[in-house]
Motif scaffolding. Structure first.
Motif, PDB file in Angstrom:
ATOM      1  N   THR A 330      -5.596   9.868  -1.188  1.00 51.51           N
ATOM      2  CA  THR A 330      -6.307  10.760  -0.266  1.00 51.51           C
ATOM      3  C   THR A 330      -5.698  10.711   1.133  1.00 51.51           C
ATOM      4  OG1 THR A 330      -8.362  10.474  -1.511  1.00 51.51           O
ATOM      5  CG2 THR A 330      -8.554  11.312   0.731  1.00 51.51           C
ATOM      6  N   LEU A 331      -5.424   9.495   1.601  1.00 52.53           N
ATOM      7  CA  LEU A 331      -4.800   9.345   2.922  1.00 52.53           C
ATOM      8  C   LEU A 331      -3.464  10.082   2.976  1.00 52.53           C
ATOM      9  CD1 LEU A 331      -5.425   5.526   3.596  1.00 52.53           C
ATOM     10  CD2 LEU A 331      -6.905   7.464   4.153  1.00 52.53           C
ATOM     11  N   GLU A 332      -2.690   9.954   1.926  1.00 49.81           N
ATOM     12  CA  GLU A 332      -1.361  10.592   1.893  1.00 49.81           C
ATOM     13  C   GLU A 332      -1.476  12.113   1.851  1.00 49.81           C
ATOM     14  OE1 GLU A 332       0.293   8.694  -1.522  1.00 49.81           O
ATOM     15  OE2 GLU A 332       0.924   6.885  -0.417  1.00 49.81           O
ATOM     16  N   LEU A 333      -2.427  12.621   1.082  1.00 48.15           N
ATOM     17  CA  LEU A 333      -2.617  14.072   1.019  1.00 48.15           C
ATOM     18  C   LEU A 333      -3.055  14.637   2.374  1.00 48.15           C
ATOM     19  CD1 LEU A 333      -4.399  14.372  -2.442  1.00 48.15           C
ATOM     20  CD2 LEU A 333      -2.197  15.404  -1.841  1.00 48.15           C
ATOM     21  N   LEU A 334      -3.957  13.936   3.028  1.00 39.40           N
ATOM     22  CA  LEU A 334      -4.400  14.383   4.351  1.00 39.40           C
ATOM     23  C   LEU A 334      -3.251  14.346   5.342  1.00 39.40           C
ATOM     24  CD1 LEU A 334      -7.868  12.575   4.512  1.00 39.40           C
ATOM     25  CD2 LEU A 334      -7.472  15.028   4.184  1.00 39.40           C
ATOM     26  N   ASP A 335      -2.445  13.297   5.306  1.00 43.30           N
ATOM     27  CA  ASP A 335      -1.283  13.218   6.194  1.00 43.30           C
ATOM     28  C   ASP A 335      -0.310  14.362   5.934  1.00 43.30           C
ATOM     29  OD1 ASP A 335      -2.187  10.956   7.484  1.00 43.30           O
ATOM     30  OD2 ASP A 335      -1.056   9.557   6.219  1.00 43.30           O
ATOM     31  N   GLN A 336      -0.074  14.669   4.669  1.00 43.17           N
ATOM     32  CA  GLN A 336       0.855  15.753   4.327  1.00 43.17           C
ATOM     33  C   GLN A 336       0.385  17.096   4.886  1.00 43.17           C
ATOM     34  OE1 GLN A 336       1.283  15.735   0.055  1.00 43.17           O
ATOM     35  NE2 GLN A 336       1.960  13.587   0.012  1.00 43.17           N
ATOM     36  N   HIS A 337      -0.912  17.270   4.990  1.00 41.47           N
ATOM     37  CA  HIS A 337      -1.460  18.540   5.481  1.00 41.47           C
ATOM     38  C   HIS A 337      -1.893  18.440   6.941  1.00 41.47           C
ATOM     39  CE1 HIS A 337      -1.607  19.202   1.131  1.00 41.47           C
ATOM     40  NE2 HIS A 337      -1.580  20.490   1.416  1.00 41.47           N
ATOM     41  N   GLU A 338      -1.477  17.381   7.613  1.00 43.39           N
ATOM     42  CA  GLU A 338      -1.704  17.191   9.054  1.00 43.39           C
ATOM     43  C   GLU A 338      -3.182  17.249   9.417  1.00 43.39           C
ATOM     44  OE1 GLU A 338       0.808  20.145  10.851  1.00 43.39           O
ATOM     45  OE2 GLU A 338       2.554  18.833  10.781  1.00 43.39           O
ATOM     46  N   ILE A 339      -4.000  16.602   8.587  1.00 39.03           N
ATOM     47  CA  ILE A 339      -5.418  16.439   8.876  1.00 39.03           C
ATOM     48  C   ILE A 339      -5.646  14.985   9.269  1.00 39.03           C
ATOM     49  CG2 ILE A 339      -7.770  16.540   7.945  1.00 39.03           C
ATOM     50  CD1 ILE A 339      -6.737  18.687   5.994  1.00 39.03           C
ATOM     51  N   ALA A 340      -6.136  14.777  10.463  1.00 34.05           N
ATOM     52  CA  ALA A 340      -6.366  13.409  10.945  1.00 34.05           C
ATOM     53  C   ALA A 340      -7.583  12.812  10.245  1.00 34.05           C
ATOM     54  CB  ALA A 340      -6.576  13.425  12.452  1.00 34.05           C
ATOM     55  N   TRP A 341      -7.614  11.486  10.148  1.00 27.43           N
ATOM     56  CA  TRP A 341      -8.709  10.806   9.467  1.00 27.43           C
ATOM     57  C   TRP A 341      -9.007   9.481  10.145  1.00 27.43           C
ATOM     58  CZ3 TRP A 341      -6.578   6.247   7.766  1.00 27.43           C
ATOM     59  CH2 TRP A 341      -5.205   6.249   7.510  1.00 27.43           C
ATOM     60  N   THR A 342     -10.224   9.002   9.917  1.00 28.94           N
ATOM     61  CA  THR A 342     -10.638   7.711  10.462  1.00 28.94           C
ATOM     62  C   THR A 342     -11.776   7.170   9.615  1.00 28.94           C
ATOM     63  OG1 THR A 342     -11.322   6.554  12.486  1.00 28.94           O
ATOM     64  CG2 THR A 342     -12.357   8.682  12.054  1.00 28.94           C
ATOM     65  N   GLY A 343     -12.078   5.890   9.761  1.00 30.27           N
ATOM     66  CA  GLY A 343     -13.206   5.286   9.069  1.00 30.27           C
ATOM     67  C   GLY A 343     -12.874   4.584   7.777  1.00 30.27           C
ATOM     68  N   ALA A 344     -11.682   4.811   7.226  1.00 33.58           N
ATOM     69  CA  ALA A 344     -11.217   4.114   6.022  1.00 33.58           C
ATOM     70  C   ALA A 344      -9.720   3.909   6.161  1.00 33.58           C
ATOM     71  CB  ALA A 344     -11.554   4.906   4.751  1.00 33.58           C
ATOM     72  N   GLY A 345      -9.180   3.012   5.333  1.00 32.17           N
ATOM     73  CA  GLY A 345      -7.752   2.757   5.434  1.00 32.17           C
ATOM     74  C   GLY A 345      -7.291   1.734   4.426  1.00 32.17           C
ATOM     75  N   ARG A 346      -6.024   1.379   4.523  1.00 29.25           N
ATOM     76  CA  ARG A 346      -5.413   0.414   3.598  1.00 29.25           C
ATOM     77  C   ARG A 346      -5.871  -1.011   3.871  1.00 29.25           C
ATOM     78  NH1 ARG A 346      -2.157   4.452   5.127  1.00 29.25           N
ATOM     79  NH2 ARG A 346      -1.074   5.665   3.506  1.00 29.25           N
ATOM     80  N   ASP A 347      -6.407  -1.213   5.073  1.00 32.01           N
ATOM     81  CA  ASP A 347      -6.998  -2.508   5.426  1.00 32.01           C
ATOM     82  C   ASP A 347      -8.004  -2.256   6.541  1.00 32.01           C
ATOM     83  OD1 ASP A 347      -5.506  -2.206   7.807  1.00 32.01           O
ATOM     84  OD2 ASP A 347      -3.836  -3.384   6.994  1.00 32.01           O
ATOM     85  N   LEU A 348      -8.662  -3.302   6.988  1.00 36.31           N
ATOM     86  CA  LEU A 348      -9.722  -3.126   7.986  1.00 36.31           C
ATOM     87  C   LEU A 348      -9.171  -2.635   9.310  1.00 36.31           C
ATOM     88  CD1 LEU A 348     -12.683  -3.371   8.730  1.00 36.31           C
ATOM     89  CD2 LEU A 348     -12.294  -5.789   9.285  1.00 36.31           C
ATOM     90  N   GLN A 349      -8.013  -3.104   9.693  1.00 34.83           N
ATOM     91  CA  GLN A 349      -7.425  -2.666  10.956  1.00 34.83           C
ATOM     92  C   GLN A 349      -7.199  -1.158  10.954  1.00 34.83           C
ATOM     93  OE1 GLN A 349      -3.724  -4.607  11.936  1.00 34.83           O
ATOM     94  NE2 GLN A 349      -3.527  -3.582  13.904  1.00 34.83           N
ATOM     95  N   GLU A 350      -6.682  -0.628   9.841  1.00 38.61           N
ATOM     96  CA  GLU A 350      -6.445   0.807   9.765  1.00 38.61           C
ATOM     97  C   GLU A 350      -7.762   1.577   9.688  1.00 38.61           C
ATOM     98  OE1 GLU A 350      -2.968   3.268   7.731  1.00 38.61           O
ATOM     99  OE2 GLU A 350      -4.410   2.564   6.231  1.00 38.61           O
ATOM    100  N   ALA A 351      -8.755   1.017   9.005  1.00 36.41           N
ATOM    101  CA  ALA A 351     -10.050   1.685   8.906  1.00 36.41           C
ATOM    102  C   ALA A 351     -10.732   1.799  10.266  1.00 36.41           C
ATOM    103  CB  ALA A 351     -10.949   0.932   7.927  1.00 36.41           C
ATOM    104  N   ARG A 352     -10.497   0.829  11.149  1.00 35.75           N
ATOM    105  CA  ARG A 352     -11.106   0.848  12.485  1.00 35.75           C
ATOM    106  C   ARG A 352     -10.271   1.623  13.488  1.00 35.75           C
ATOM    107  NH1 ARG A 352     -12.378  -5.285  14.060  1.00 35.75           N
ATOM    108  NH2 ARG A 352     -13.061  -4.220  15.981  1.00 35.75           N
ATOM    109  N   ARG A 353      -9.119   2.072  13.095  1.00 31.36           N
ATOM    110  CA  ARG A 353      -8.226   2.784  14.028  1.00 31.36           C
ATOM    111  C   ARG A 353      -8.781   4.176  14.324  1.00 31.36           C
ATOM    112  NH1 ARG A 353      -2.447   3.726  11.685  1.00 31.36           N
ATOM    113  NH2 ARG A 353      -3.569   5.442  10.662  1.00 31.36           N
ATOM    114  N   PRO A 354      -8.823   4.574  15.596  1.00 27.14           N
ATOM    115  CA  PRO A 354      -9.340   5.909  15.910  1.00 27.14           C
ATOM    116  C   PRO A 354      -8.336   7.001  15.556  1.00 27.14           C
ATOM    117  CG  PRO A 354      -8.560   4.842  17.910  1.00 27.14           C
ATOM    118  CD  PRO A 354      -8.464   3.810  16.804  1.00 27.14           C
ATOM    119  N   ALA A 355      -8.862   8.144  15.184  1.00 29.11           N
ATOM    120  CA  ALA A 355      -8.037   9.354  15.086  1.00 29.11           C
ATOM    121  C   ALA A 355      -8.062  10.003  16.454  1.00 29.11           C
ATOM    122  CB  ALA A 355      -8.598  10.290  14.025  1.00 29.11           C
TER     123      ALA A 355
END
Length: 552
Positions: A330-355
């Motif tokens: 899902t993260l990769e598909l959103l990146d491919q279509h230039e849709i920013a995301w936040t709240g989840a990630g590959r680890d906690l640091q990425e999940a807490r990262r702001p868009a």
């Protein structure tokens, strides 16, 4: 015989001319080219002081003194005691700018428009219809919210999301209408300068006065006069789910199906945010025993992009339905279509990262959290997979106020506006209720206290009230937006249309939405009135003084 007389006459004329010129030059204030005294009617002084601050920043070589214009300002100009006067009078010359008075009511007040005659009476503190009570802006600011039935006059530069400005004679008090005079509750300002051929011929007009006048007529000067900052239109949506019956509809009617009825409306926004309630792709396996699993098709990313969605929250109780592999897909598909995301990630640091998105000079940071991650829920003792992200563990950011406080502080250093999204609360209810030991109103308010500009709630599949706390917006649940649920409470929705500048939210419009056949449309007629009346009713208990307000 005549030559001596002619010579004497010429000498007298020359002396008279020199004396006149000397007198003319002696009238002008000292250091006239680099300084200027500008007179102005009292109603214009606030705007001019605001503009002068900006002018001085760009032109520190000039000194401008502002003073209230006396009744005989024309004589003062004629005697050379001032260089410029800015006074009322549309018929006396080209209008330099307008001084508007806006009438602000509570954001969810039913009133939209007043006549010019009534607007003028309201400014004077009298309402012929007996419906509105005039209050001072100071009293409103001291409590941080407007009560229903109140109205307060404000300057254009004082607009805020919690002060909704009324239309006057059908004219919206936006920047273009105010500065052009199309908004009728305004006073025109004209510039008066010293007159006469000697002033023009000898260029006695102050260089500083001329520079200040040129600045006031420029786009930058006009924005300074009104306290106007460049604004973007931010649109906030509820839950978007592109799986299950919605996916079936897309197969039958095409990928544009979910947003077809609101696509033009979304296109009017510069920045559109939603909660993506379903992961996207084809990978992964269902988490055992969860019972409800969502997974939208890979094309769902292009559906979002084509609909005009720019950023999504992934912090919810379905984003890991097909486990880590599908979340990463899902993260990769959103990146491919230039849709920013936040709240989840590959680890906690990425999940807490702001868009973080920068649109037309306004930088907005998005953070998202879910209480399903903070509660460490899992569905099978044989596979105790929680939604909490960890070191090297894909997942969601938890609704932990200590983390939220840290993240908001970091985001504030990177953005003008910070928006926090929470996935929380009980389902199918219209009032925020404590869930998993969390008092949602306390969490929301503490998030604003931590420095967030806005809190947006998701998950209940029902609309909940809007609170104004310390001048900031808290929407406890925006409800569904694209969803295949059919019980009545799940088909009521809303969109928030918010004007954002570097200073934060400057306007708020709540648009009622009805979902039918799994897709949203702007509600109309009696249905729109029903939804808006409901939003007002469920918002009222969220005011800091509910007992008083409910008996108005």
């Amino acid at each position: 015989m005549f030559r001596p007389r002619l010579a004497a006459l010429l000498l007298v004329l020359v002396c008279f001319g020199l004396g006149t010129v000397t007198y003319f030059f002696s009238m002008a204030p000292s250091a006239a080219s680099q300084s200027a005294l500008v007179l102005a009617d009292s109603s214009f002084l606030l705007q001019l002081h605001r503009a002068l601050l900006v002018f001085t920043h760009y032109h520190p070589q000039y000194e401008i003194a502002l003073a209230e214009a006396p009744s005989d300002y024309q004589g003062v100009l004629r005697r050379g005691e001032a260089h410029l006067a800015i006074v009322q009078g549309a018929e006396d010359g080209p209008v330099l700018f307008y001084s508007p008075v806006l009438l602000a009511v509570a954001p969810l007040d039913t009133r939209e428009n007043v006549t010019l005659a009534r607007a003028r009476q309201l400014v004077q503190g009298y309402d012929p219809m007996g419906e509105l009570q005039l209050v001072s802006l100071d009293s409103v600011q001291s409590r941080g919210f407007m009560k229903p039935g109140e109205v307060t006059p404000i300057d254009y530069g004082q607009r805020a999301a919690w002060l909704r400005a009324l239309m006057v004679d059908g004219a919206v008090p936006d920047y273009e209408n105010v500065r052009s005079g199309r908004y009728p509750l305004t006073t025109p300002a004209v510039a008066k300068r010293p007159q006469g051929w000697l002033w023009r011929y000898f260029k006695k007009e102050s260089e500083a006065a001329r520079a200040f006048l040129d600045f006031l007529e420029s786009p930058r000067g006009q924005e300074a006069l009104y306290g106007h900052e460049p604004e973007i239109v931010f649109i906030a949506l509820g839950d978007v789910m592109l799986a299950r019956h919605v996916a079936t509809k897309m197969k039958e009617h095409g990928l544009d199906y979910p947003f077809a009825r609101v696509k033009d409306l979304l296109a009017s926004g510069d920045l559109v945010f939603a909660n993506l309630e379903s992961p996207l792709g084809v990978k992964g396996t269902p988490i055992p025993n969860k019972l409800i699993w969502f997974r939208g098709p890979p094309e769902g990313a292009s559906v979002l992009r084509n609909a005009g969605v720019h950023v999504v929250s992934l912090a919810n109780n379905h984003i890991l339905d097909y486990d880590s592999e599908n979340l990463i897909e899902t993260l990769e598909l959103l990146d491919q279509h230039e849709i920013a995301w936040t709240g989840a990630g590959r680890d906690l640091q990425e999940a807490r990262r702001p868009a973080i998105l920068k649109i037309d000079g306004v930088t907005v940071a998005f953070l998202a959290y879910t209480e399903f991650a903070s509660a460490n829920l899992f569905w099978s003792y044989q596979y105790p997979r929680t939604f909490l992200a960890g070191p090297g563990v894909p997942g969601c950011a938890p609704m932990d106020l200590s983390m939220v406080t840290e993240d908001v502080a970091r985001a504030r250093n990177q953005a003008d506006v910070v928006v926090v999204s929470y996935h929380w609360g009980q389902e199918y209810v219209n009032h925020p209720q404590s869930f998993m030991g969390q008092d949602l109103q306390e969490v929301a308010r503490r998030t604003i206290d931590a420095g967030a500009d806005m809190v947006l709630g998701h998950h209940p599949h029902a609309i909940q009230g809007i609170e104004i706390y310390r001048g900031s917006i808290i929407a406890y649940s925006l409800g569904n937006f694209v969803m295949d649920q059919t019980r009545p409470v799940t088909t009521e929705s809303m969109m928030l249309r918010i004007g954002l500048s570097k200073s934060g939210a400057r306007s708020l419009q709540v648009l009622p939405v009805r979902i039918s056949e799994h897709r949203p449309a702007l509600a109309t007629g009696d249905d729109a009135k029903y939804i808006m009346d409901k939003i007002r009713a469920i918002s009222l208990p969220l005011y800091p003084q509910p007992a008083e307000l409910q008996h108005r």
